[in-house]
Design a protein around this motif. Sequence first.
Motif, PDB file in Angstrom:
ATOM      1  N   ILE A 158       0.861  -1.186   0.000  1.00 12.60           N
ATOM      2  CA  ILE A 158       0.000   0.000   0.000  1.00 12.60           C
ATOM      3  C   ILE A 158       0.893   1.229   0.000  1.00 12.60           C
ATOM      4  N   GLY A 159       0.836   1.989  -1.043  1.00 11.11           N
ATOM      5  CA  GLY A 159       1.717   3.147  -1.158  1.00 11.11           C
ATOM      6  C   GLY A 159       1.392   4.229  -0.147  1.00 11.11           C
ATOM      7  N   SER A 160       2.401   4.978   0.220  1.00  5.46           N
ATOM      8  CA  SER A 160       2.174   6.101   1.130  1.00  5.46           C
ATOM      9  C   SER A 160       1.526   7.250   0.358  1.00  5.46           C
ATOM     10  N   HIS A 161       0.742   8.025   1.062  1.00  5.61           N
ATOM     11  CA  HIS A 161       0.055   9.154   0.443  1.00  5.61           C
ATOM     12  C   HIS A 161       0.793  10.437   0.842  1.00  5.61           C
ATOM     13  N   SER A 162       1.268  11.117  -0.159  1.00  2.93           N
ATOM     14  CA  SER A 162       2.163  12.252   0.086  1.00  2.93           C
ATOM     15  C   SER A 162       1.505  13.326   0.947  1.00  2.93           C
ATOM     16  N   ARG A 163       0.220  13.545   0.738  1.00  3.03           N
ATOM     17  CA  ARG A 163      -0.459  14.589   1.516  1.00  3.03           C
ATOM     18  C   ARG A 163      -0.508  14.213   2.992  1.00  3.03           C
ATOM     19  N   PHE A 164      -0.796  12.915   3.261  1.00  4.30           N
ATOM     20  CA  PHE A 164      -0.818  12.483   4.657  1.00  4.30           C
ATOM     21  C   PHE A 164       0.575  12.560   5.261  1.00  4.30           C
ATOM     22  N   GLU A 165       1.576  12.090   4.533  1.00  4.07           N
ATOM     23  CA  GLU A 165       2.940  12.076   5.059  1.00  4.07           C
ATOM     24  C   GLU A 165       3.435  13.483   5.345  1.00  4.07           C
ATOM     25  N   ALA A 166       2.993  14.440   4.543  1.00  2.00           N
ATOM     26  CA  ALA A 166       3.398  15.824   4.773  1.00  2.00           C
ATOM     27  C   ALA A 166       2.872  16.350   6.098  1.00  2.00           C
ATOM     28  N   GLU A 167       1.692  15.874   6.500  1.00  6.27           N
ATOM     29  CA  GLU A 167       1.121  16.295   7.775  1.00  6.27           C
ATOM     30  C   GLU A 167       1.651  15.455   8.932  1.00  6.27           C
ATOM     31  N   TYR A 168       1.949  14.189   8.653  1.00  6.45           N
ATOM     32  CA  TYR A 168       2.425  13.286   9.702  1.00  6.45           C
ATOM     33  C   TYR A 168       3.860  13.613  10.111  1.00  6.45           C
ATOM     34  N   GLY A 169       4.652  14.021   9.131  1.00  2.00           N
ATOM     35  CA  GLY A 169       6.079  14.251   9.389  1.00  2.00           C
ATOM     36  C   GLY A 169       6.387  15.199  10.526  1.00  2.00           C
ATOM     37  N   PRO A 170       5.775  16.383  10.572  1.00  5.33           N
ATOM     38  CA  PRO A 170       6.111  17.359  11.628  1.00  5.33           C
ATOM     39  C   PRO A 170       5.517  17.049  13.003  1.00  5.33           C
ATOM     40  N   CYS A 171       4.720  16.003  13.139  1.00  3.05           N
ATOM     41  CA  CYS A 171       4.071  15.726  14.423  1.00  3.05           C
ATOM     42  C   CYS A 171       5.118  15.566  15.527  1.00  3.05           C
ATOM     43  N   THR A 172       4.812  16.057  16.712  1.00  5.63           N
ATOM     44  CA  THR A 172       5.777  16.030  17.808  1.00  5.63           C
ATOM     45  C   THR A 172       5.920  14.644  18.426  1.00  5.63           C
ATOM     46  N   GLN A 173       4.860  13.852  18.426  1.00  5.29           N
ATOM     47  CA  GLN A 173       4.908  12.478  18.921  1.00  5.29           C
ATOM     48  C   GLN A 173       4.273  11.563  17.880  1.00  5.29           C
ATOM     49  N   LYS A 174       4.894  10.410  17.646  1.00  7.88           N
ATOM     50  CA  LYS A 174       4.422   9.499  16.605  1.00  7.88           C
ATOM     51  C   LYS A 174       4.340   8.089  17.154  1.00  7.88           C
ATOM     52  N   LEU A 175       3.424   7.324  16.554  1.00  5.63           N
ATOM     53  CA  LEU A 175       3.256   5.936  16.981  1.00  5.63           C
ATOM     54  C   LEU A 175       2.818   5.104  15.788  1.00  5.63           C
ATOM     55  N   GLU A 176       3.384   3.901  15.689  1.00  6.35           N
ATOM     56  CA  GLU A 176       2.961   2.927  14.679  1.00  6.35           C
ATOM     57  C   GLU A 176       2.713   1.593  15.369  1.00  6.35           C
ATOM     58  N   ALA A 177       1.702   0.866  14.905  1.00  9.85           N
ATOM     59  CA  ALA A 177       1.386  -0.432  15.499  1.00  9.85           C
ATOM     60  C   ALA A 177       0.698  -1.315  14.461  1.00  9.85           C
TER      61      ALA A 177
ATOM     62  N   LEU B 128      -1.217   0.796  11.578  1.00  5.91           N
ATOM     63  CA  LEU B 128      -1.761   2.101  11.925  1.00  5.91           C
ATOM     64  C   LEU B 128      -0.646   3.055  12.298  1.00  5.91           C
ATOM     65  N   LYS B 129      -0.833   4.308  11.935  1.00  5.41           N
ATOM     66  CA  LYS B 129       0.117   5.364  12.260  1.00  5.41           C
ATOM     67  C   LYS B 129      -0.659   6.540  12.827  1.00  5.41           C
ATOM     68  N   GLY B 130      -0.121   7.130  13.864  1.00  2.00           N
ATOM     69  CA  GLY B 130      -0.761   8.308  14.426  1.00  2.00           C
ATOM     70  C   GLY B 130       0.273   9.315  14.884  1.00  2.00           C
ATOM     71  N   GLY B 131      -0.021  10.579  14.638  1.00  2.00           N
ATOM     72  CA  GLY B 131       0.869  11.646  15.072  1.00  2.00           C
ATOM     73  C   GLY B 131       0.124  12.672  15.897  1.00  2.00           C
ATOM     74  N   LEU B 132       0.739  13.112  16.984  1.00  2.00           N
ATOM     75  CA  LEU B 132       0.121  14.075  17.894  1.00  2.00           C
ATOM     76  C   LEU B 132       0.702  15.463  17.688  1.00  2.00           C
ATOM     77  N   ASN B 133      -0.138  16.485  17.955  1.00  2.00           N
ATOM     78  CA  ASN B 133       0.373  17.851  17.900  1.00  2.00           C
ATOM     79  C   ASN B 133       0.904  18.266  19.272  1.00  2.00           C
ATOM     80  N   THR B 134       1.269  19.513  19.409  1.00  2.00           N
ATOM     81  CA  THR B 134       1.878  19.967  20.662  1.00  2.00           C
ATOM     82  C   THR B 134       0.895  19.954  21.835  1.00  2.00           C
ATOM     83  N   GLN B 135      -0.406  19.930  21.532  1.00  2.00           N
ATOM     84  CA  GLN B 135      -1.412  19.857  22.604  1.00  2.00           C
ATOM     85  C   GLN B 135      -1.738  18.422  22.992  1.00  2.00           C
ATOM     86  N   GLY B 136      -1.101  17.467  22.346  1.00  2.00           N
ATOM     87  CA  GLY B 136      -1.347  16.063  22.653  1.00  2.00           C
ATOM     88  C   GLY B 136      -2.604  15.519  22.003  1.00  2.00           C
TER      89      GLY B 136
END
Length: 723
Positions: free
Chosen positions: A317-336, A446-454
């Motif tokens: 399943i290819g990565s979606h550039s628009r999602f990755e652009a938003e996921y990249g700067p996230c302050t906390q990240k998780l994959e499972a 699954l991948k999730g990224g949090l902002n500075t407010q958690g």
Amino acid sequence: MKPQDISRRHFLRQAAWSGAALTLAAYMPVNGQTTPVIVNPVTGGALQGTELMSWISISPAGKVTLMCNRSEMGQGTFQALPQMLAEELEVALDDVEIVFASANPEKYGPQPQEGSFSVRGWAPRLLRTGACAREMLIETAAAEWNVPRNDCYAENGMVINRKTQAKLAYGTLVEKAAKLKPPTDVILKKRSEYKIIGKSAPRKDIPLKTNGTALFGMDKKLPGMKYAVIERSKRFREAVKSFDDSETRKVPGVSHVFKVKRPVFSQYCEGVAVVADSLWAAMQGRKALKVHWNDPDFDLPNTASLEKQMRENLQKIGSHSRFEAEYGPCTQKLEASYETPYQSHSCMEPLNCIADVRPDSIEIWGPIQEANWIQADLSQRFNIPVERVAVHMTFLGGGFGRKAFPDYPYEAAFISKEIQAPVQVIWTREDDMTAGPFRPGAFYTLKGGLNTQGNIHAFQANTATQWIGQEWSPTAPGAPEAAGYNTGDFEGLLHPYRQGIPHYSFGGAGTHTPIPVMWWRSVYASTHGFACESFIDELAHLAGKDPMAFRRAHLPAPRYQALIDRMTELTAWQSRGKNQGWGVAFTECFTGICGHAVKVTRNAEGKVRIEKVIALMDCGWYVNPDIIRAQVEGSIVMALGAATIHATTFEDGKAVQQNFDIYLMPRIADIPPIEVHIMENDEKPGGVGEPGLPPFAPALANAIFDLTGRRIRRLPFSLDEIS
């Protein structure tokens, strides 16, 4: 009893009245109008080609009959539908009889029992039909008394004169009422005026099922009927090479032995039928039968190879550039990653069907979940006009999607045509559990990224599974193994997450295998819900936030805020103890929203045990709270088995689990105390029978993490192995 002195005139009058009844139908116009139109066949109101959704009839004796166009598999159709009708008709529930309607899409409209649709689909039709009948009876009574219509009202099967308190029973009015045209506008009751809807009432099918008079598929018998069982290969798509029936034909009562086939999506599966005068003789004949099978021309599936394929497909399943652009700067990240197994439907009543095929007609009786589909399928395959194919529904001993499939009725019709006699085909438990179709296994990343407010800024869920739709259109030779997609829909996930999470992405890859798969209670939500609600919980802990409060922050809709508030109250969430684990999960499917909270503790041996389950169902406008509780309780028991006890695995192209000796079911001792609560609101009616299942597995897994710190990402797991 004293003999009645009945005059000839009185007898003839009563006999004439026996044919006069007020009969109404409700249909949805083809122009997309959402308000059902009520028609009276007596006045010529039944338009040619209209799809009549339900018929009601009031006899001169005052008895009301409702033709139920959907099956009853324990979900409560026989109770909920009469309650809706009786409420607006103003009759006692005991005076309503419900009868199965045969398949007839032109008369009764769509008749599938799926998608938890009975109440949410039937409510506007039955309420308006009951109200129209009531108003016609009131109008007739008013004319009899020569008083204004507003001087009359209906109650308990009678029309009452407000001023004189004179009463006329419905039965005395139906002859004249049947000649009226139904009113186009009726005022339905307010919820506060309900006397029957919203109240628990004894189910009308329970006495039948306890005294033995309920007719299930295997109870039905026809004169001259034969019995058949079928020897099928335990391997998928294995064809009959040859068979030796010399010993089979020595069994007293065996009359026919021949090769048969049944359609499984785009394929035909073969077997050898043994037909006899009794079921016992047919089963003994099958034991003596020797069948040689042609090996299939594909690699035989096994669980290890299937899991490897799904894991590999996830990587495609290819990565979606628009999602990755938003996921990249996230302050906390998780994959499972999460993994769920194949499951058998394992209805307590195995598959069975009676067929009587004549040169110009087909008649079917049995536990049919989807009457229209089976009627159309038989019509097409046997080249008999659809109006000459009768499909009669009996009670179902469970269905869960499996008994909507047309393979077993076709099999019975095939045999009946061959032997030129009615026949009942019975599947054994082993037949049922090895042939499928099954709930597909599913793997997730699954991948999730949090902002500075958690809070969640970006959320992605990718799935590798067998898509049920592709079974009808198999991949052409040379086509890629995995077909990717990206859609805003993800069954089971609460809808407001799409507003509360700024950026999300859902992708999928189709896994191709000869194992047949199809709907299983709550369909994809049963596996999607486990992955997503477990991962939401992981993100809450990553953010250092309370799991309930974390969900609240991402569900802005007031209806969902109220749901979380109520669950917080029911669980006393803010004061839960330290030596106990609490997990919560919320899912949504078929317009029903359900939350489960599970409490776990350790027993004397240090093992985890489930101490309590609290379920909260939001199905909007509802009919019978007792049925809702029963459906949710049943869903939790089924979900408990699928999460912690059983799964279908494969070796050498065969299902390993062939009976309940190794495909274990939850026992009474395994079931924890269950509380079911219902949200009170003014939302439209939603589903119950399926939405009650998906939240349990993630709520249990989240509770185990809360107690032990151990994450459960693969089902099934054994509670005895958790400490």
